[in-house]
Write a protein that holds these residues in place. Structure first.
Motif, short mmCIF file in Angstrom:
data_model
loop_
_atom_site.label_atom_id
_atom_site.label_comp_id
_atom_site.label_asym_id
_atom_site.label_seq_id
_atom_site.Cartn_x
_atom_site.Cartn_y
_atom_site.Cartn_z
N ALA A 76 0.82 -1.22 0.00
CA ALA A 76 0.00 0.00 0.00
C ALA A 76 0.86 1.27 0.00
CB ALA A 76 -0.92 -0.01 1.22
N ASP A 77 2.15 1.10 -0.26
CA ASP A 77 3.11 2.22 -0.29
C ASP A 77 3.21 2.94 1.05
OD1 ASP A 77 4.01 1.84 -2.91
OD2 ASP A 77 2.31 2.95 -3.71
N ILE A 78 3.07 2.18 2.12
CA ILE A 78 3.28 2.70 3.47
C ILE A 78 4.60 2.13 3.95
CG2 ILE A 78 2.43 2.70 5.85
CD1 ILE A 78 -0.43 2.37 4.58
N THR A 79 5.51 2.98 4.36
CA THR A 79 6.80 2.53 4.85
C THR A 79 6.60 1.86 6.20
OG1 THR A 79 7.95 4.32 3.72
CG2 THR A 79 9.13 3.24 5.53
N LEU A 80 7.02 0.61 6.29
CA LEU A 80 6.88 -0.15 7.52
C LEU A 80 8.21 -0.12 8.27
CD1 LEU A 80 5.10 -2.02 9.24
CD2 LEU A 80 5.98 -3.93 7.88
N MET A 81 8.15 0.28 9.54
CA MET A 81 9.32 0.29 10.41
C MET A 81 9.05 -0.68 11.55
SD MET A 81 10.15 4.36 10.34
CE MET A 81 11.77 4.21 11.05
N PRO A 82 9.36 -1.98 11.33
CA PRO A 82 9.04 -3.00 12.32
C PRO A 82 10.15 -3.19 13.34
CG PRO A 82 9.88 -4.05 10.37
CD PRO A 82 9.84 -2.55 10.08
N PHE A 83 9.84 -3.98 14.37
CA PHE A 83 10.78 -4.40 15.41
C PHE A 83 11.28 -3.22 16.24
CE2 PHE A 83 11.12 -7.39 11.80
CZ PHE A 83 10.45 -8.44 12.40
N ILE A 84 10.41 -2.24 16.41
CA ILE A 84 10.73 -1.07 17.23
C ILE A 84 10.05 -1.25 18.58
CG2 ILE A 84 10.52 1.44 17.43
CD1 ILE A 84 12.47 0.48 15.24
N ARG A 90 9.02 8.86 23.45
CA ARG A 90 10.46 8.90 23.14
C ARG A 90 10.73 8.51 21.69
NH1 ARG A 90 13.96 5.58 26.42
NH2 ARG A 90 15.60 6.79 25.42
N VAL A 91 10.06 7.45 21.22
CA VAL A 91 10.22 7.02 19.83
C VAL A 91 9.71 8.12 18.89
CG1 VAL A 91 9.46 5.35 18.09
CG2 VAL A 91 10.11 4.57 20.39
N LEU A 92 8.57 8.66 19.20
CA LEU A 92 7.97 9.71 18.38
C LEU A 92 8.86 10.94 18.30
CD1 LEU A 92 5.48 10.46 16.75
CD2 LEU A 92 4.37 11.13 18.88
N GLU A 93 9.40 11.37 19.42
CA GLU A 93 10.30 12.53 19.43
C GLU A 93 11.55 12.29 18.60
OE1 GLU A 93 10.83 13.27 23.60
OE2 GLU A 93 8.75 13.91 23.84
N ALA A 94 12.15 11.10 18.73
CA ALA A 94 13.34 10.77 17.95
C ALA A 94 13.01 10.77 16.46
CB ALA A 94 13.90 9.42 18.38
N PHE A 95 11.90 10.16 16.09
CA PHE A 95 11.49 10.11 14.69
C PHE A 95 11.26 11.52 14.15
CE2 PHE A 95 8.54 9.80 11.18
CZ PHE A 95 9.07 8.77 10.43
N SER A 100 17.69 8.21 13.52
CA SER A 100 17.47 6.79 13.25
C SER A 100 16.91 6.14 14.51
CB SER A 100 18.79 6.13 12.87
OG SER A 100 18.59 4.74 12.71
N LEU A 101 15.98 5.23 14.34
CA LEU A 101 15.42 4.53 15.48
C LEU A 101 16.29 3.35 15.90
CD1 LEU A 101 11.60 4.62 14.66
CD2 LEU A 101 12.99 6.25 15.96
N GLU A 102 17.26 3.01 15.05
CA GLU A 102 18.23 1.96 15.37
C GLU A 102 19.48 2.60 15.92
OE1 GLU A 102 19.32 -0.43 12.06
OE2 GLU A 102 17.29 -1.09 11.70
N PRO A 103 20.18 2.00 16.80
CA PRO A 103 19.85 0.76 17.52
C PRO A 103 19.05 1.03 18.79
CG PRO A 103 22.06 1.40 18.11
CD PRO A 103 21.54 2.44 17.11
N THR A 104 18.87 2.29 19.13
CA THR A 104 18.26 2.66 20.41
C THR A 104 16.92 1.99 20.66
OG1 THR A 104 19.34 4.81 20.26
CG2 THR A 104 17.55 4.62 21.84
N GLY A 118 15.68 1.27 10.19
CA GLY A 118 16.72 2.29 10.26
C GLY A 118 16.32 3.60 9.63
N ASN A 119 15.21 3.64 8.95
CA ASN A 119 14.78 4.87 8.30
C ASN A 119 14.48 5.93 9.34
OD1 ASN A 119 14.94 3.49 5.92
ND2 ASN A 119 12.75 3.31 5.64
N SER A 120 14.68 7.17 8.96
CA SER A 120 14.28 8.27 9.84
C SER A 120 13.30 9.15 9.07
CB SER A 120 15.51 9.06 10.27
OG SER A 120 16.20 9.54 9.15
N ALA A 121 12.72 10.06 9.78
CA ALA A 121 11.68 10.91 9.18
C ALA A 121 12.25 11.81 8.11
CB ALA A 121 11.02 11.76 10.26
N PRO A 122 11.64 11.84 6.93
CA PRO A 122 12.05 12.80 5.92
C PRO A 122 11.73 14.21 6.40
CG PRO A 122 10.52 11.16 5.01
CD PRO A 122 10.56 10.97 6.48
N GLN A 123 12.56 15.13 6.06
CA GLN A 123 12.36 16.52 6.51
C GLN A 123 11.66 17.33 5.45
OE1 GLN A 123 13.01 17.38 9.69
NE2 GLN A 123 13.45 15.22 9.86
#
Length: 123
Positions: A76-84, A90-95, A100-104, A118-123
């Motif tokens: 569906a063209d939705i970027t999946l960021m699994p295993f977080i 805290r995750v939302l603020e970092a994103f 990067s949400l990895e490895p934290t 490992g993807n991060s939010a596009p700016q």
């Protein structure tokens, strides 16, 4: 940008397939905006993917996820960021900051992937 996070209380739900609630968040200019909640049926990943697409969700952050829902969400063209894992805010603020949400925030025993967690939010 609009993202969705599977939640259980104040944490990322550890298993997508058992999750029932999503936090939908608008992120603009590295700032967390409006939040809303969505109750969903994890046994109906096609319906969830359609709903997320209609809401304009671009990224879904979750814990462990089985192959079928992962495939449907990616199709569906939705970027999946699994295993977080971790506390949602805290995750939302970092994103939102584009970190990067990895490895934290990577679940113990999981290996990251440059095309998913490992993807991060596009700016």
């Amino acid at each position: 940008m609009k993202i969705a996070i599977t939640i259980w209380e104040d944490r990322i739900s550890p298993v997508f397939d058992a999750s029932r609630r999503l936090l939908i968040v608008d992120i603009e200019n590295s700032r967390i905006g409006e939040r809303s909640f969505l109750v969903f049926d994890p046994e109906q990943p096609s319906g969830l993917a359609k709903t997320l697409a209609s809401l304009g969700v671009e990224v879904l952050i979750c814990g462990a996820v089985s192959q079928l829902p992962a495939t449907i969400i990616n199709a569906a063209d939705i970027t999946l960021m699994p295993f977080i894992t971790g506390q949602v805010d805290r995750v939302l603020e970092a994103f939102a900051r584009g970190e990067s949400l990895e490895p934290t925030f990577l679940m113990p025993g999981c290996h990251g992937s440059s095309s998913t967690a490992g993807n991060s939010a596009p700016q």
